[in-house]
Design an enzyme around this catalytic site. Structure first.
Site, PDB file in Angstrom:
ATOM      1  N   ASP A 180       0.840  -1.180   0.000  1.00  0.00           N
ATOM      2  CA  ASP A 180       0.000   0.000   0.000  1.00  0.00           C
ATOM      3  C   ASP A 180       0.887   1.246   0.000  1.00  0.00           C
ATOM      4  O   ASP A 180       1.910   1.284  -0.660  1.00  0.00           O
ATOM      5  CB  ASP A 180      -0.949  -0.048   1.195  1.00  0.00           C
ATOM      6  CG  ASP A 180      -2.125   0.889   1.026  1.00  0.00           C
ATOM      7  OD1 ASP A 180      -2.642   1.371   2.031  1.00  0.00           O
ATOM      8  OD2 ASP A 180      -2.515   1.135  -0.132  1.00  0.00           O
ATOM      9  N   THR A 181       0.532   2.260   0.763  1.00  0.00           N
ATOM     10  CA  THR A 181       1.234   3.536   0.731  1.00  0.00           C
ATOM     11  C   THR A 181       2.651   3.457   1.297  1.00  0.00           C
ATOM     12  O   THR A 181       3.005   2.542   2.024  1.00  0.00           O
ATOM     13  CB  THR A 181       0.458   4.558   1.569  1.00  0.00           C
ATOM     14  OG1 THR A 181       0.384   4.080   2.902  1.00  0.00           O
ATOM     15  CG2 THR A 181      -0.936   4.749   1.044  1.00  0.00           C
TER      16      THR A 181
END
Length: 388
Positions: free
Chosen positions: A239-240
């Site tokens: 993800d981020t």
């Protein structure tokens, strides 16, 4: 792995340790006044502390070296900024640029492709000193979305525009791209931001979706789509990326950047861009002696999901006194931790006293179930400077 109740215990221990080290209440409450007076003083040993992560998801052993290297470079880049006298917000942006430039992270270069085969990124940054925030969502054609978010933040700090207009702090889509270009941030074709890895992941995901649509409908189809994305051991499972920083004046900053979910609908904006969701930073003030910076990955607000997958890095700091206090010696006690419910999370951290960054891939113990288990680790360090 530590359970949620144990997590609270770890945080309480860290808080108790900090309270033992921090100065008496009158001195703590005067931190903001000290920061103001320090502007006219020359400090020896300018620097600070940085903590970064390269995504919460799955980090294969074969690519562990690359993930650690990018975290190390991000820490070093931020520390170079701090040692040059930059504030925390500029240092955290520098760390994110390094993370975005890596083809191994799901941010900037090599981001996930959406349903249309395009790259759309989200990013945000927050300055704990001013509480100003800048963000972009679903932006295409910009290599480093964090630079646009940071420019939005800095432009907003200049005050109102002509005719009393309020400057933007959050832009999306084409408007964000055009604003970035008009403010000197060069465009980058989306196809040049894709990598062989992200393109092959897109091809595999698209093929699986097409097969699922032919085989089933309704609930099973949705479930298979989700599983086909989750099971890719690559950028689709990361993800981020994010970073948190504190400088020697006690200013904190946080930032986050993401290519978003694999095969997302065009125009989708994820949590990385939302205010108070992707990141948060707030300096100590008034009766609160602590500065806090947080950067998240994943979201706990997915009510339709069976598992909650995500990660977080946290930094908290306060002024501290030495055994032999001196008005010429200033110290900051920094507590930091990372936690994740995903299979793994790669982090790096560095203080001004360190010759190089420390990196680590945190993993859930074998046999545990991602989304239903929690790993949490962290540490404490002390920053010192001499005021001349």
């Amino acid at each position: 792995m530590i359970g949620l109740s144990s997590c609270a215990g770890v945080m309480e221990d860290l808080m108790n340790f900090a309270e033992e080290q921090q100065p008496s209440s009158p001195l703590a409450n005067s931190w903001s006044k000290k920061q103001e007076s320090n502007k006219n003083q020359k400090k020896k040993g300018v620097g600070g502390f940085v903590l970064v992560h390269a995504g919460a998801g799955y980090h294969s052993e074969s690519k562990a070296k690359e993930y650690k290297h990018v975290c190390k470079r991000a820490c070093q880049r931020a520390m170079d900024q701090l040692k040059a006298g930059a504030l925390a917000v500029e240092a955290v942006a520098a760390a994110l640029v390094e993370l975005e430039d890596s083809p191994f992270t799901n941010a900037g270069m090599g981001s996930n492709l959406n349903l249309s085969g395009e790259i759309e990124c989200d990013a945000s940054i927050m300055d704990g000193k001013s509480l100003h925030y800048g963000a972009v969502g679903a932006i295409s054609g910009i290599k480093n979305p964090i630079l646009v978010a940071n420019r939005l933040l800095s432009e907003a700090q200049k005050g109102k525009l002509s005719a009393g207009r309020i400057p933007p702090c959050f832009l999306v889509g084409r408007g964000a791209h055009d604003w970035a270009v008009s403010h000197g941030i060069p465009p980058c074709p989306s196809d040049k931001m894709a990598t062989k890895f992200s393109l092959s992941a897109y091809t595999r995901n698209k093929r699986k979706m097409e097969l699922a649509e032919k085989m089933d409908t309704g609930h099973n189809q949705t479930k298979k789509r989700r599983q086909s994305s989750e099971n890719e051991n690559g950028s689709g499972c990361l993800d981020t990326v994010g970073a948190v920083v504190v400088d020697l004046d006690g200013n904190v900053a946080a930032a986050v950047s993401s290519g978003g979910l694999a095969m997302k609908h065009p125009g989708r904006i994820g949590q990385a861009a939302h205010y108070g969701c992707g990141c948060w930073a707030e300096n100590a003030c008034n009766m609160n002696p602590y500065s806090t910076a947080v950067s998240t990955s994943g979201s706990p607000f997915l009510a339709t999901e069976d598992r909650v997958l995500g990660g977080i890095i946290v930094l908290r700091c306060c002024r501290c006194l030495e055994a032999q206090p001196s008005k010429n010696i200033q110290g900051i006690l920094v507590e930091f931790l990372w936690s994740h419910t995903t299979e793994s999370m790669c982090v790096g951290y560095m203080s001004a006293q360190d010759s190089k960054a420390k990196t680590h891939i945190s993993r859930l113990p074998s046999g545990t179930i991602p989304g239903q288990s929690l790993a949490i680790e962290g540490g404490v360090c002390r920053l010192m400077s001499v005021v001349e």
